[in-house]
Design a protein around this motif. Structure first.
Motif, PDB file in Angstrom:
ATOM      1  N   SER A   1      -1.527  -1.612  -4.408  1.00  0.00           N
ATOM      2  CA  SER A   1      -0.540  -2.248  -5.430  1.00  0.00           C
ATOM      3  C   SER A   1      -0.085  -3.573  -5.343  1.00  0.00           C
ATOM      4  O   SER A   1       0.118  -4.028  -4.448  1.00  0.00           O
ATOM      5  CB  SER A   1       0.818  -1.313  -5.523  1.00  0.00           C
ATOM      6  OG  SER A   1       0.423  -0.051  -6.125  1.00  0.00           O
TER       7      SER A   1
ATOM      8  N   LEU B   1      -3.286   4.121  -2.324  1.00  0.00           N
ATOM      9  CA  LEU B   1      -3.247   3.030  -3.526  1.00  0.00           C
ATOM     10  C   LEU B   1      -2.783   1.673  -3.008  1.00  0.00           C
ATOM     11  O   LEU B   1      -2.005   1.816  -2.277  1.00  0.00           O
ATOM     12  CB  LEU B   1      -2.157   3.412  -4.345  1.00  0.00           C
ATOM     13  CG  LEU B   1      -2.510   4.954  -4.997  1.00  0.00           C
ATOM     14  CD1 LEU B   1      -1.306   5.201  -5.999  1.00  0.00           C
ATOM     15  CD2 LEU B   1      -3.708   5.229  -5.772  1.00  0.00           C
TER      16      LEU B   1
ATOM     17  N   THR C   1      -2.577  -1.450 -10.098  1.00  0.00           N
ATOM     18  CA  THR C   1      -2.951  -0.477  -8.989  1.00  0.00           C
ATOM     19  C   THR C   1      -4.403  -0.041  -8.639  1.00  0.00           C
ATOM     20  O   THR C   1      -5.040   0.119  -9.953  1.00  0.00           O
ATOM     21  CB  THR C   1      -2.052   0.923  -8.949  1.00  0.00           C
ATOM     22  OG1 THR C   1      -0.569   0.297  -9.100  1.00  0.00           O
ATOM     23  CG2 THR C   1      -2.117   1.765  -8.025  1.00  0.00           C
TER      24      THR C   1
ATOM     25  N   TRP D   1       0.861  -1.133   0.012  1.00  0.00           N
ATOM     26  CA  TRP D   1      -0.058   0.057  -0.112  1.00  0.00           C
ATOM     27  C   TRP D   1       0.738   1.289  -0.233  1.00  0.00           C
ATOM     28  O   TRP D   1       1.941   1.052   0.622  1.00  0.00           O
ATOM     29  CB  TRP D   1      -0.862  -0.007   1.264  1.00  0.00           C
ATOM     30  CG  TRP D   1      -1.999  -0.881   1.426  1.00  0.00           C
ATOM     31  CD1 TRP D   1      -1.818  -2.419   1.505  1.00  0.00           C
ATOM     32  CD2 TRP D   1      -3.390  -0.943   0.805  1.00  0.00           C
ATOM     33  NE1 TRP D   1      -2.962  -3.004   1.532  1.00  0.00           N
ATOM     34  CE2 TRP D   1      -4.010  -2.041   1.196  1.00  0.00           C
ATOM     35  CE3 TRP D   1      -4.194   0.394   0.756  1.00  0.00           C
ATOM     36  CZ2 TRP D   1      -5.335  -2.455   1.173  1.00  0.00           C
ATOM     37  CZ3 TRP D   1      -5.360   0.123   0.722  1.00  0.00           C
ATOM     38  CH2 TRP D   1      -6.084  -1.156   0.728  1.00  0.00           C
TER      39      TRP D   1
END
Length: 490
Positions: A121, A119, A140, A107
């Motif tokens: 990912s 985000l 993402t 994160w």
């Protein structure tokens, strides 16, 4: 408007894309891969070759990271990290993990033109048909709204749990699904004891069935209801709540009811005590024969006693809340009372009026002795006037009667004095004999009320001396004549 996908929906799309990506790299159908990756509208996809040169950057990636694909295609990740002034160590760690056949999840918070974004990912490897690593892909998802929502939900949950008010959620039949700790603290019931039960287990049966029916009718119609409940605890103690019940809706369909309840027991007890006190005070002031009243600046009666209402020929209830000018009989009296009231309120000083007139409802004149005191009612600081008026009508009538009698007596006395002077003038100048008026007290005692001036020539004493001592005359009357004299006087 299209609703935003849920986290679960995004995960499904992620898995689908990864599966399609793996399959397409294995069969090396790059044109199909490009269409698949570009079709993702909720997930960012960035692809590099084995040397970490960017070879694909979909529109969602452009939106999240703020770069056009044309700006990054062909650039190496190290170069991009230098541009962004970001530590490259995390990228190296991800590459090392993926080379071992694993997946790297992380994160990250990123500040772009739309603010700080959260985000999620995932870095995965791209393997060819020979199972050799040929590139890397970064998926993402922008989780900002979901994370913020979860924070709000957590914040709301903490607020509900720690609320000083009871918060209860029921199903559409009114059966309890949730109650916060305040509920247990107030009622004595543990949550597990009341789940699935109707709140009527708390009903103290103080309020009518119609009261609850009106509440139920309101909330089932989709409207908010506000009111008060008198309930009882598990131990049987009564308590009062100020309640707001709101329907919870999902697309206009009621799914639950939310009740927020404030414990107002202390307030209700204070109100009841105040009411009892007011009833007692009302009884006291109504027993007082004097006029007691409270008025505001406009002349409106805030408080009156029975004696005041009777003067105006009405009731306490009817007089309260109305202006004095509606009941005062004459314009002169209206102006007089209005001027006095405003003087007291504006000056802030007490005024004593020794005597004033008021015409009552039967058109009789009453005399009042009044004291007016300015004060402010503490909850509102509203300027008011307290008046206490003593009805002195009977005393005043007695005074007037006495004044009239005194006047009449004075006139009679003056007339008597004039008559006396005239008699003295006649007797002293025209009568040679003595004229006198005698009052017989008993057989042997006499008293002269009047004696003319001739007494001096006959008996050698003045009229005043004769009136003071009658024996000065009777002692000089011959003893043989005294009997005849007394007989004549009688």
């Amino acid at each position: 408007m299209k609703s935003k996908p849920t986290y679960q929906e995004l995960e499904k799309e992620n898995i689908k894309l990864r599966k399609e990506l793996d399959e397409n790299f294995k069969i090396e159908e790059t044109s199909l891969l490009d269409n698949i990756l570009r079709s993702s509208t909720e997930m960012s996809v960035a692809v590099t070759d084995i040397d970490l040169n960017v070879i694909f950057f979909n529109p969602k990636a452009e939106e999240i990271f703020g770069y056009k694909a044309s700006e990054l295609i062909g650039k190496n990740l190290k170069e991009i990290h230098v541009m962004e002034n970001v530590d490259y160590a995390r990228v190296q760690k991800a590459i090392d993990i993926v080379r071992q056949g694993d997946i790297y999840d992380y994160w990250v918070k990123m500040d772009n033109s739309t603010g700080i974004r959260t985000l999620k990912s995932q870095v995965r490897g791209i393997w060819d048909k020979k199972n050799e690593l040929v590139g890397f892909v970064l998926f993402t998802t922008d989780m900002t709204e979901q994370v913020d929502a979860e924070k709000e939900i957590k914040k709301l949950s903490i607020a509900v749990e720690q609320s000083a008010n009871t918060i209860m959620i029921t199903d559409t039949d009114g059966n309890i699904e949730y109650a916060n700790p305040k509920f247990t603290e107030l009622t004595g019931y543990e949550l597990k004891e009341v789940i699935g039960k109707n709140p009527r287990i708390l009903n103290a049966k103080i309020q009518s069935k119609e009261y609850y029916a009106e509440m139920w009718q309101t909330i089932t119609a989709g409207n908010t209801w506000k009111g008060e409940f008198c309930n009882k605890t598990k131990q049987g103690n009564l308590y009062w709540e100020n309640v707001t019940i709101t329907p919870i809706k999902d697309k206009e369909k009621i799914t639950n009811f939310l009740a927020i309840k404030e414990d107002i027991t202390a307030r209700k007890k204070a109100e009841m005590a105040l009411k009892d006190s007011e009833v007692g005070l009302r009884q006291i002031i109504d027993l007082v024969p004097h006029l007691i009243f409270v008025k505001d600046e406009a002349g409106k009666f805030e408080i009156v006693n029975k004696a005041t209402a009777e003067v105006f020929g009405t009731t306490v209830k009817d007089l309260t809340g109305r202006r004095d000018e509606e009941f005062i009989a004459t314009e002169e009296e209206k102006k007089h009372f209005r001027a006095d009231d405003l003087e007291v309120i504006n000056s802030g000083k007490t005024k004593f009026i020794p005597e004033e007139l008021i015409t009552d409802s039967t058109n009789n004149i009453r005399y009042l002795q009044t004291t007016k005191v300015p004060f402010r009612f503490s909850p509102t600081t509203k300027p008011l006037l307290l008046g206490v008026a003593v009805d002195i009508t009977d005393r005043k009538k007695a005074e007037l009667k006495l004044q009239k009698q005194n006047k009449e007596l004075k006139i009679a006395k003056e007339k008597a004095e004039n008559s006396k002077n005239q008699i003295e003038l006649i007797t002293n100048n025209f009568v040679n004999g003595m004229i006198y008026q005698v009052a017989i007290l008993d057989e042997n005692k006499r008293k002269f009320n009047y004696v003319s001036e001739a007494v001096y020539a006959l008996y050698g004493c003045t009229p005043d001396e004769a009136k003071e001592n009658p024996d000065l005359i009777y002692s000089k009357v011959h003893k043989d004549d005294i009997h005849n004299l007394i007989k004549k006087e009688k």
